[in-house]
Write a protein that holds these residues in place. Structure first.
Motif, PDB file in Angstrom:
ATOM      1  N   VAL A 208     120.537 113.885  36.234  1.00 52.90           N
ATOM      2  CA  VAL A 208     121.438 113.993  35.088  1.00 52.90           C
ATOM      3  C   VAL A 208     122.900 114.122  35.507  1.00 52.90           C
ATOM      4  CG1 VAL A 208     119.675 115.002  33.587  1.00 52.90           C
ATOM      5  CG2 VAL A 208     121.138 116.512  34.963  1.00 52.90           C
ATOM      6  N   HIS A 209     123.128 114.158  36.803  1.00 56.65           N
ATOM      7  CA  HIS A 209     124.473 114.354  37.340  1.00 56.65           C
ATOM      8  C   HIS A 209     124.413 113.939  38.798  1.00 56.65           C
ATOM      9  CE1 HIS A 209     127.996 116.643  38.839  1.00 56.65           C
ATOM     10  NE2 HIS A 209     128.422 116.672  37.581  1.00 56.65           N
ATOM     11  N   ARG A 210     125.526 113.577  39.365  1.00 58.18           N
ATOM     12  CA  ARG A 210     125.478 113.167  40.772  1.00 58.18           C
ATOM     13  C   ARG A 210     125.003 114.292  41.687  1.00 58.18           C
ATOM     14  NH1 ARG A 210     131.850 112.682  42.622  1.00 58.18           N
ATOM     15  NH2 ARG A 210     132.395 114.881  42.376  1.00 58.18           N
ATOM     16  N   SER A 211     125.104 115.535  41.199  1.00 52.12           N
ATOM     17  CA  SER A 211     124.698 116.683  42.018  1.00 52.12           C
ATOM     18  C   SER A 211     123.478 117.423  41.479  1.00 52.12           C
ATOM     19  CB  SER A 211     125.856 117.692  42.134  1.00 52.12           C
ATOM     20  OG  SER A 211     126.988 117.107  42.728  1.00 52.12           O
ATOM     21  N   PHE A 212     122.849 116.919  40.394  1.00 50.16           N
ATOM     22  CA  PHE A 212     121.754 117.658  39.774  1.00 50.16           C
ATOM     23  C   PHE A 212     120.570 116.768  39.397  1.00 50.16           C
ATOM     24  CE2 PHE A 212     125.263 120.563  39.006  1.00 50.16           C
ATOM     25  CZ  PHE A 212     124.678 121.824  39.139  1.00 50.16           C
ATOM     26  N   ILE A 213     119.367 117.319  39.624  1.00 55.36           N
ATOM     27  CA  ILE A 213     118.117 116.764  39.111  1.00 55.36           C
ATOM     28  C   ILE A 213     117.460 117.865  38.279  1.00 55.36           C
ATOM     29  CG2 ILE A 213     115.803 115.933  39.722  1.00 55.36           C
ATOM     30  CD1 ILE A 213     116.996 114.921  42.360  1.00 55.36           C
ATOM     31  N   ILE A 214     116.859 117.500  37.152  1.00 54.94           N
ATOM     32  CA  ILE A 214     116.199 118.516  36.332  1.00 54.94           C
ATOM     33  C   ILE A 214     114.734 118.150  36.086  1.00 54.94           C
ATOM     34  CG2 ILE A 214     118.347 119.146  35.158  1.00 54.94           C
ATOM     35  CD1 ILE A 214     117.139 117.647  32.660  1.00 54.94           C
ATOM     36  N   ASN A 215     113.969 119.150  35.692  1.00 50.17           N
ATOM     37  CA  ASN A 215     112.591 118.968  35.244  1.00 50.17           C
ATOM     38  C   ASN A 215     112.631 118.801  33.728  1.00 50.17           C
ATOM     39  OD1 ASN A 215     109.934 119.219  34.438  1.00 50.17           O
ATOM     40  ND2 ASN A 215     109.456 120.853  35.889  1.00 50.17           N
TER      41      ASN A 215
END
Length: 255
Positions: A208-215
């Motif tokens: 969801v962001h160049r620095s973040f992955i979410i469940n």
């Protein structure tokens, strides 16, 4: 998060104690320690370890190679062979069981750690393709159990740790590490976000962001005005270039 559970089959008292000491220092859990193949086969079935350390030359009617051969017929578990012999015949016999690593005495802690990491790496490469090379009626032993149990392995603080994918809420890239936010804790691992994303093969995870992955399954709220998504105790920013694909994944059209 839980420790990688290792089962030792070694009939030399000194080497058995050394292996146990090394495992404790590296942060792994000892699942069992026995001196012969017959006892090991029964206890391995009961304790369900993640990894085996097996001396090839054991006391009793079966050696380590024969023991692993028998296990492979019903419930394969990644095995690392240990031996004081360097002869080609022994190596060729061991090779037929498709071991995950092979170390020769005398060994040190660094050598053992490298062998364990190699074993887990080789397993992770194999397990990703199980659904394309086996039918649902085939039982693939340890590999299949790991897929059912929904787990992955990462290196943190010098040892491998086992993480349930369902416990992962988000992943954040920070400098040269990734911080994995779990339901009850967070851990740091020295791996790039791209490499970690490749390991998160489940479709529940989304960048969801160049620095973040979410469940996605852990989402509790989406704040469109602030471009943030709440997953458990974490408020994760939604990158501008990721917003449309994120909303589409939720069945919502972007503004």
């Amino acid at each position: 998060m839980s420790k990688v559970r290792v089962f030792i089959v070694e009939d030399d008292f000194i080497h058995a104690n050394r292996l146990e000491m090394y495992l404790e220092e590296m942060g792994y859990e000892l699942a069992g320690l026995v001196a012969n193949a017959e006892e090991a086969i029964n206890l391995i079935a009961a304790t369900k370890p993640d990894l085996l350390l097996v001396d090839i030359h054991l006391e009793g009617n079966r050696d380590g190679v024969q023991m692993v051969e028998q296990l492979n017929k019903k419930n394969p578990i990644p095995a690392i062979f240990i031996t004081s012999f360097r002869d080609k015949e022994t190596f060729d016999r061991a090779k037929l069981t498709d071991p995950y690593a092979y170390i020769i005495k005398p060994y040190d802690k660094d050598m053992l750690q490298a062998a364990i990491e190699l074993a887990v790496y080789k397993f992770s490469k194999t397990s990703k393709h199980l659904d394309t090379i086996h039918t649902q009626t085939d039982y693939q032993g340890w590999n299949e159990d790991q897929l059912v149990n929904d787990t992955m392995y990462v290196k943190s603080n010098g040892s491998l740790v086992k993480i349930k994918l369902s416990d992962i809420l988000c992943v954040e890239a920070k400098d040269k590490i990734c911080q994995i936010g779990l339901i009850k804790e967070s851990i740091d691992t020295r791996i790039s976000l791209q490499k970690l994303e490749e390991q998160l093969i489940s479709d529940r995870f989304l960048r969801v962001h160049r620095s973040f992955i979410i469940n996605k399954e852990a989402i509790s709220q989406v704040n469109l005005s602030e471009s943030k998504v709440s997953v458990g105790q974490y408020a994760v920013p939604i990158g501008r270039s990721y917003k449309a694909s994120f909303l589409n994944s939720l069945g919502q059209l972007p503004d």
